[in-house]
Design an enzyme around this catalytic site. Structure first.
Site, mmCIF file in Angstrom:
data_model
loop_
_atom_site.group_PDB
_atom_site.id
_atom_site.type_symbol
_atom_site.label_atom_id
_atom_site.label_comp_id
_atom_site.label_asym_id
_atom_site.label_seq_id
_atom_site.Cartn_x
_atom_site.Cartn_y
_atom_site.Cartn_z
ATOM 1 N N LYS A 35 0.881 -1.451 -0.133
ATOM 2 C CA LYS A 35 0.102 -0.027 0.082
ATOM 3 C C LYS A 35 0.917 1.378 -0.017
ATOM 4 C CE LYS A 35 -0.327 0.680 4.728
ATOM 5 N NZ LYS A 35 -0.352 1.560 5.755
ATOM 6 N N THR A 36 1.955 1.362 0.742
ATOM 7 C CA THR A 36 2.789 2.416 0.774
ATOM 8 C C THR A 36 3.342 2.659 -0.815
ATOM 9 O OG1 THR A 36 3.354 1.940 2.854
ATOM 10 C CG2 THR A 36 4.666 3.398 1.885
ATOM 11 N N ASP A 219 -3.761 7.856 4.539
ATOM 12 C CA ASP A 219 -3.111 6.430 4.692
ATOM 13 C C ASP A 219 -3.798 5.794 6.123
ATOM 14 O OD1 ASP A 219 -1.401 4.257 4.605
ATOM 15 O OD2 ASP A 219 0.192 5.196 5.252
ATOM 16 N N GLU A 220 -3.775 4.761 6.084
ATOM 17 C CA GLU A 220 -4.354 3.992 7.406
ATOM 18 C C GLU A 220 -5.678 4.629 7.378
ATOM 19 O OE1 GLU A 220 -2.764 1.705 8.569
ATOM 20 O OE2 GLU A 220 -0.705 1.844 8.868
ATOM 21 N N GLN A 250 -7.409 -4.553 9.883
ATOM 22 C CA GLN A 250 -6.510 -4.118 10.591
ATOM 23 C C GLN A 250 -6.715 -2.899 11.637
ATOM 24 O OE1 GLN A 250 -2.048 -4.489 9.223
ATOM 25 N NE2 GLN A 250 -3.126 -4.611 7.242
ATOM 26 N N ARG A 601 2.303 -10.427 10.602
ATOM 27 C CA ARG A 601 3.899 -9.755 10.565
ATOM 28 C C ARG A 601 4.989 -10.979 10.003
ATOM 29 N NH1 ARG A 601 2.364 -5.735 9.628
ATOM 30 N NH2 ARG A 601 0.261 -6.686 9.199
#
Length: 729
Positions: A35-36, A219-220, A250, A601
């Site tokens: 995504k980044t 973002d987020e 998330q 993770r």
DNA sequence: GTACTCGTCATTTTT
DNA sequence: TGACGAGTAC
């Protein structure tokens, strides 16, 4: 860079997101789906293709780290000065807005930002002054009340106060509001609220920014609060394209105001036509992803998404059933040593847990085995008391009206100004409606080598002597002149704090290097810029960086990170999911998302473990495996052992196992009362006399039904259901 | 003012 | 268990 080059390696969904035209869109970006990359490539692409100039881009992130990362990556894609873009946290952007329009926002240009600590001490001070009982009104509650009101966009006068209690809270809020205004200080929530009001009340200004920021990226997005969403609407207006990237699975920050429901609201209100799902995962191997997918599938409130990978299944997930927390730590350390021996870098191994208290046993075991480790969490650099003291002197130089700063250091290091003198100052200040500094100045007089007059003199001479110095020199001078360094050097127990003070000089130098060349119209004053920086980004919260070390952190802290190998420990009912969460709305689902974040993770190897007994709050508690373990398909798991100890054999473990070889306790060994009420192992219950507890063992039916309950306060009890007043919690 | 004791409390946390 | 804050004694 040539557009063709940076677009080349994107998958079709990523490409679609990156090249989307000027329209609002929601990008559901799963863990590890790049995504980044999408965000930064899109910004670069928009600029590269001339759809927007850097000045027309607004990008919001949640942490300074993310903002920095974004800027770095954009700069590596494009040879432009990213300065024209507005990339930052909500708070950082609000700060920028308020500095630029401080007059319209009714603030001094050099307003100071209060962090949570400062805010609390301001409230405490005010309450003392107003003679409010802090037993009846705990300052923390007051702070919560104020921040909550601000998060709803409410000023003190807008707050509904149906009862005396609330009215009192509101009064304190009002007094606090006025106090901050007098001092020229602004807390975190205020940054948001003040800039929101600025935009909503000032039409020309709003139109200016709406015309400017043609492309807004967030973002987020699942972490935005309701008010932050309103803020976004304000700055986006009707025309502009908001590109929201997030992952509802998330969302793990509801407890601090994150509202994942903003995603649905956004789709509706911004007439989003494009919802793009990024589901290809570039991080984890198949088994890990499958486990994550199945687990999160148990949640009902989802937008829906399934991660997949082009890689193979990889290793099975290892499951370890430990006798005790000690045993669990022992096992983890052994595995870590083996991993390191196999060539895995220590820093690529993470040890995750639900709550910080769990780190102690693990640290102890690692330490004994001399495995290098690093714990995240705890105090951050700019939050340390010695650093805050030093900053308070800086603040007084910048703005003597800052009562919070003055009170912090008027008698630190001690210079014979006692509680009585301070009370007198406060009294005088309150009567005349002036700042403590002004009151202190008036108290001049007889002997200016002692007490308050000496302090006034000290601050004034500091101000004179530091004019013309650069920031780092100023800091260095203040550290000496204030006596802080001497104070700590002389101390037996706190001598190590001197290092942090010296580090502050380095921080000032680093800050100068990074920011001074780029002084902007919004922030002409380096000192204030530095103080703002200190308040807005409190710095690292990890102990001793450097060195290749195993990483210990909470699951929350691990969000956004990835590791070769991950250990998730303490997978017991009551810990994960945490018992408190079961009382909360949507609590269990949030805990499950937490587990989902933890699992995703891991790149290649994942260990899950639980302990049947654990020292918690000084008491031995008997736990039951987390329900989340049972939600992971058995075929993905490889049990490392079966529990063998006596304790295990005699407790819940003897119940028939529906999951056989995994050694996980079944979901349903239960006891049923005559009335048909059933209780099962792991269930949280409430007893009229013993309070809350967890069922550890069940047997019998009907009149013979008995349970063993581990009560939080009174420990293990065996209860006959026929008589015990036991209720599901 | 400092050093000690006692009592209380105990998810998660960024800005 | 152990960390922290408030209150007390010197």
């Amino acid at each position: 860079m040539n557009p063709a080059t940076y677009l080349e390696h994107l998958n079709p969904e990523q490409l679609a997101a990156v090249t989307l035209g000027r329209q609002s869109a929601l990008i559901l970006a799963g863990a590890g789906s790049g995504k980044t990359r999408v965000l930064t490539t899109r910004i670069a692409h928009l600029i590269q293709t001339g759809q927007v100039s850097p000045g027309g881009v607004l990008a919001v992130t949640f942490t300074n780290k993310a903002a920095k990362e974004m800027l770095t990556r954009i700069s590596s894609l494009l040879p432009i000065n990213p300065r024209g873009m507005w990339v930052g946290t909500f708070h950082g952007l609000c700060n920028r807005l308020l500095r630029a329009h401080h007059r319209e926002a009714n603030l001094p240009q050099l307003f100071q930002i209060l962090d949570a600590q400062d805010q609390l001490s301001t409230i405490k001070r005010l309450m003392k002054l107003l003679n409010i009982d802090d037993e009846k009104f705990p300052p923390k509650q007051v702070m919560y009340f104020i921040n909550n009101a601000k998060e709803q966009g409410l000023r003190a006068n807008d707050v509904d106060a149906p009862d005396d209690m609330t009215q009192r809270y509101r009064d304190i809020y009002l007094a606090y509001e006025q106090q901050c205004q007098r001092e020229g200080t602004v807390d975190f929530a205020e940054l948001l609220l003040r800039s929101f009001e600025l935009l909503s009340r000032n039409e020309p200004l709003r139109q200016h920014y709406q015309a400017r920021f043609k492309f807004i990226l967030v973002d987020e997005f699942q972490d935005t609060s309701r008010f932050q969403y309103e803020w976004l609407k304000q700055i986006a207006g009707k025309e502009n394209a908001v590109f929201a990237v997030g992952d509802d699975d998330q969302s793990i920050y509801a407890f601090r105001g994150a509202h994942a429901g903003n995603m649905q609201t956004f789709v509706r209100e911004f007439a989003v036509e494009k919802i793009i799902k990024l589901e290809q995962n570039y991080r984890s191997q198949g088994n890990i992803l499958d486990a994550a997918n199945v687990l999160i599938g148990h949640n009902s409130e989802r937008l829906g998404k399934n991660l997949w990978t082009a890689e193979g299944a990889g290793e099975p997930i290892r499951l370890y059933a430990a006798d005790s927390d000690f045993d669990e730590a022992q096992f983890i350390v052994e595995e870590i040593r083996a991993l390191i021996k196999d060539g895995v870098a220590a820093s690529q191994i993470a040890l995750l847990y639900r709550s910080n208290a769990q780190s102690r046993v693990l640290e102890h075991a690692l330490f004994s085995a001399s495995v290098p480790y690093r714990v995240y969490g705890g105090l951050r650099f700019f939050e340390r008391q010695e650093v805050k003291h030093a900053l308070a002197y800086l603040r007084l130089i910048a703005n003597p009206e800052d009562d919070t700063a003055l009170l912090r250091v008027i008698n630190f290091p001690t210079r014979g100004i006692g509680a009585r003198s301070i009370e007198q100052l406060q009294e005088a200040a309150r009567e005349q409606g002036i700042s403590l500094w002004q009151a202190a100045c008036m108290k001049g007089g007889k002997d200016s080598t002692k007490g308050v007059p000496a302090f006034v003199l000290l601050i004034e001479s500091m101000r004179h002597e530091t004019t013309g110095m650069d920031l780092a020199e100023q800091v260095e001078h203040l550290l000496q002149a204030s006596g802080l360094v001497a104070h700590y050097q002389a101390s037996k127990t706190e001598a190590d704090r001197v290092e942090n003070l010296e580090e502050l000089i380095n921080a000032a130098n680093a800050f100068l290097k990074e920011y001074d060349g780029e002084r902007t119209e919004e922030m002409p004053d380096t000192l204030t810029a530095f103080l703002t920086h200190a308040a807005l980004e409190a710095g690292d919260n990890q102990a001793q960086s450097g060195q290749d070390a195993v990483q210990l952190m909470t699951v929350h802290a691990a969000k956004g990170l990835e590791f070769h190998s991950v250990f998730i420990s303490g997978l017991e009912e009551g810990l994960c999911p945490h018992e408190n969460s079961l009382f909360e709305q949507d609590g269990l689902e949030e805990e499950r998302r937490l587990m989902y974040v933890a699992i995703t993770r891991a790149r290649r190897r994942l260990y899950l473990s639980f302990a049947q007994s654990r020292m918690l709050h000084g008491q031995l508690r008997y736990g039951v495996p987390s329900r989340f373990l049972q939600e992971i398909p058995e075929k993905l798991l490889k049990p490392i052992n079966a529990p063998q100890s006596q304790a295990a054999a005699s407790s819940a473990w003897e119940e028939p196992r529906t999951l056989g070889s995994t050694g996980i306790a079944p979901g349903s060994p239960s006891a049923e009362t005559e009335t048909g009420q059933t209780f099962r192992i792991g269930q949280n219950v409430l007893h009229a006399k013993f309070g809350p507890g967890v069922i550890v063992h069940c047997h019998g039916r009907g009149v013979n039904a008995e349970v063993e309950v581990n009560f939080r306060q009174s420990g293990m009890k065996r209860l006959a259901l026929q008589y015990a007043k036991l209720n599901p919690a």
